[in-house]
Scaffold this motif. Structure first.
Motif, PDB file in Angstrom:
ATOM      1  N   GLY A  51      10.247   3.172  -0.332  1.00  0.00           N
ATOM      2  CA  GLY A  51       9.466   2.022   0.111  1.00  0.00           C
ATOM      3  C   GLY A  51      10.235   1.177   1.104  1.00  0.00           C
ATOM      4  O   GLY A  51       9.681   0.729   2.123  1.00  0.00           O
ATOM      5  N   PHE A  52      11.526   0.960   0.834  1.00  0.00           N
ATOM      6  CA  PHE A  52      12.372   0.183   1.744  1.00  0.00           C
ATOM      7  C   PHE A  52      12.581   0.929   3.062  1.00  0.00           C
ATOM      8  O   PHE A  52      12.525   0.339   4.146  1.00  0.00           O
ATOM      9  CB  PHE A  52      13.709  -0.128   1.074  1.00  0.00           C
ATOM     10  CG  PHE A  52      14.643  -0.937   1.924  1.00  0.00           C
ATOM     11  CD1 PHE A  52      14.178  -2.034   2.638  1.00  0.00           C
ATOM     12  CD2 PHE A  52      15.989  -0.610   2.011  1.00  0.00           C
ATOM     13  CE1 PHE A  52      15.052  -2.796   3.416  1.00  0.00           C
ATOM     14  CE2 PHE A  52      16.854  -1.349   2.788  1.00  0.00           C
ATOM     15  CZ  PHE A  52      16.389  -2.458   3.487  1.00  0.00           C
ATOM     16  N   MET A 110       0.832  -1.206   0.000  1.00  0.00           N
ATOM     17  CA  MET A 110       0.000   0.000   0.000  1.00  0.00           C
ATOM     18  C   MET A 110       0.870   1.261   0.000  1.00  0.00           C
ATOM     19  O   MET A 110       0.566   2.236  -0.699  1.00  0.00           O
ATOM     20  CB  MET A 110      -0.928   0.002   1.208  1.00  0.00           C
ATOM     21  CG  MET A 110      -1.969  -1.111   1.197  1.00  0.00           C
ATOM     22  SD  MET A 110      -2.991  -1.096  -0.314  1.00  0.00           S
ATOM     23  CE  MET A 110      -3.812   0.481  -0.141  1.00  0.00           C
ATOM     24  N   PHE A 111       1.954   1.242   0.768  1.00  0.00           N
ATOM     25  CA  PHE A 111       2.838   2.408   0.866  1.00  0.00           C
ATOM     26  C   PHE A 111       3.516   2.702  -0.466  1.00  0.00           C
ATOM     27  O   PHE A 111       3.545   3.855  -0.934  1.00  0.00           O
ATOM     28  CB  PHE A 111       3.878   2.164   1.957  1.00  0.00           C
ATOM     29  CG  PHE A 111       4.804   3.330   2.200  1.00  0.00           C
ATOM     30  CD1 PHE A 111       4.316   4.583   2.556  1.00  0.00           C
ATOM     31  CD2 PHE A 111       6.176   3.174   2.085  1.00  0.00           C
ATOM     32  CE1 PHE A 111       5.161   5.654   2.779  1.00  0.00           C
ATOM     33  CE2 PHE A 111       7.040   4.236   2.307  1.00  0.00           C
ATOM     34  CZ  PHE A 111       6.528   5.485   2.652  1.00  0.00           C
ATOM     35  N   ILE A 112       4.038   1.656  -1.112  1.00  0.00           N
ATOM     36  CA  ILE A 112       4.740   1.851  -2.386  1.00  0.00           C
ATOM     37  C   ILE A 112       3.760   2.236  -3.494  1.00  0.00           C
ATOM     38  O   ILE A 112       4.083   3.082  -4.352  1.00  0.00           O
ATOM     39  CB  ILE A 112       5.555   0.596  -2.755  1.00  0.00           C
ATOM     40  CG1 ILE A 112       6.728   0.446  -1.774  1.00  0.00           C
ATOM     41  CG2 ILE A 112       6.065   0.671  -4.195  1.00  0.00           C
ATOM     42  CD1 ILE A 112       7.609  -0.752  -2.027  1.00  0.00           C
ATOM     43  N   ALA A 170       6.781  -3.017  -5.585  1.00  0.00           N
ATOM     44  CA  ALA A 170       6.042  -3.272  -4.336  1.00  0.00           C
ATOM     45  C   ALA A 170       6.076  -4.749  -3.979  1.00  0.00           C
ATOM     46  O   ALA A 170       6.324  -5.118  -2.824  1.00  0.00           O
ATOM     47  CB  ALA A 170       4.602  -2.784  -4.477  1.00  0.00           C
ATOM     48  N   ALA A 171       5.832  -5.613  -4.964  1.00  0.00           N
ATOM     49  CA  ALA A 171       5.842  -7.062  -4.709  1.00  0.00           C
ATOM     50  C   ALA A 171       7.222  -7.542  -4.304  1.00  0.00           C
ATOM     51  O   ALA A 171       7.363  -8.347  -3.374  1.00  0.00           O
ATOM     52  CB  ALA A 171       5.363  -7.809  -5.952  1.00  0.00           C
ATOM     53  N   GLY A 172       8.255  -7.048  -4.986  1.00  0.00           N
ATOM     54  CA  GLY A 172       9.618  -7.465  -4.671  1.00  0.00           C
ATOM     55  C   GLY A 172      10.057  -7.029  -3.285  1.00  0.00           C
ATOM     56  O   GLY A 172      10.727  -7.768  -2.570  1.00  0.00           O
TER      57      GLY A 172
END
Length: 351
Positions: free
Chosen positions: A333-334, A124-126, A144-146
């Motif tokens: 994201g990280f 959601m954040f990414i 996002a998935a990775g």
């Protein structure tokens, strides 16, 4: 006679297209295999062990593609595409033998809740960052998935479900590979200064790093207890690849199927169900351990060959095309996932 001649010429021109291009497939597959073997040797070196064979494979493929031109007389792209699609999915299926579902269930509610929270928050954040920075939708989903699930394996599992371009997949894998390596080095450096037990350290490593190789490398300072916890938490995220990929597929493709309710036309990721089947087989211990170890080794090299194939499709111009925004989204994201650490520790201590 003129008409007969034309038909003969047409027959001669069409005939070669029906032949299986053994050279194209053979040399292309051999190239990805060679790069995977070389990556495996490099990954054994102390400085490169954190990166892992899969990350090194895609980097070697990209380096080859941008320095040594592929032969034009032979269609090696056939073999390269076979590795980057078929072998990559076969590797994901065999990766299921790494999972023991009972072990994850026995780990308790806290680990499962933490994995669900990590994946839900990160995706959601990414995706929100992607909308803010107006990045390509498919590329943002792959990043996002990775980040949320299991690095390159998650990216290549989700890519066909959202019909992303191969260069987008390659760029996403590259971003995740670099960030995961930096993250692993950061954890190793900070370990002596973190006020955490070895179990808590392993929890954070398993919940935040991208690749299993990153988790294994970064968890070493935490000792045996820290490593076991990190791998267990990470495997929980890998297990959630199946429902998350299906949810992503549903939400992305539902508009296309709005007026068609025929289930046969829905994109069904059969290889993900193969991954789940292998997990069940491993959980029930239907296959001896020595055979499981061989299958896991085969999985690693299939994935590495697939990564090499993706790398061989990367051009430096692809990064210039997507610009810096997707890279910024991946980094933020990280960082956002790392900022979630206090909540993850609270949940772990609570249960």
């Amino acid at each position: 006679m003129g008409a007969e001649k034309i038909r003969e010429l047409q027959h001669i021109e069409v005939q070669p297209q029906n032949k299986f291009d053994y050279k194209g497939y053979g040399i292309g597959i051999l190239l990805t295999f060679s790069l995977a073997i070389l990556a495996g040797l490099i990954a054994k070196l102390p400085l490169f062990s954190i990166m892992g064979i899969m990350i090194i494979s895609i980097l070697l493929g990209a380096l080859w593609n941008n320095t040594l031109p592929l032969p034009t007389s032979i269609n090696v792209s056939l073999g390269i595409q076979f590795s980057s699609k078929k072998l990559l999915r076969a590797g994901i299926i065999l990766l299921g033998f790494r999972l023991n579902l009972f072990q994850i269930v026995d780990s308790g509610v806290s680990v499962i809740l933490i994995d669900i929270l990590v994946i839900a928050f990160t995706i959601m954040f990414i995706l929100t960052l992607g909308r803010i920075f107006k990045t390509n939708k498919e590329l943002t989903i792959l990043v996002a998935a990775g980040t949320a699930i299991c690095g390159a394996a998650a990216i290549v599992a989700v890519a066909p479900l959202i019909k992303s371009k191969q260069e987008q997949t390659a760029v996403a894998v590259s971003c995740i590979a670099v960030l995961g390596t930096i993250g692993a080095l950061l954890f190793i450096f900070l370990y002596p200064y973190l006020p955490l037990t070895n179990t808590e350290y392993g929890l954070l490593v398993g919940a935040t790093l991208h690749e299993l190789a990153h988790v294994v490398a970064a968890s070493v300072p935490g000792g045996e207890l820290g490593s076991e916890t990190a791998i267990l938490v990470k495997l929980g995220r890998v297990l959630l690849l199946i429902p998350v990929a299906l949810l992503i597929s549903f939400f992305i493709n539902r508009k296309n199927e709005k007026h068609e309710r025929n289930l046969k036309k829905l994109p069904i990721p059969w290889f993900i169900f193969g991954f789940l089947l292998m997990s069940f087989i491993n959980t029930l211990q239907l296959i001896p351990d020595h055979i499981i170890n061989i299958l896991l080794l085969l999985s690693i090299y299939f994935l590495a060959m697939g990564m090499a194939g993706l790398g061989l499709s990367i051009k430096w111009s692809d990064f210039r095309k997507v610009g810096f925004k997707p890279i910024v989204v991946a980094i933020l994201g990280f960082v956002g996932l790392l900022c979630l650490s206090p909540i993850l520790l609270f949940l772990y201590r609570l249960f």
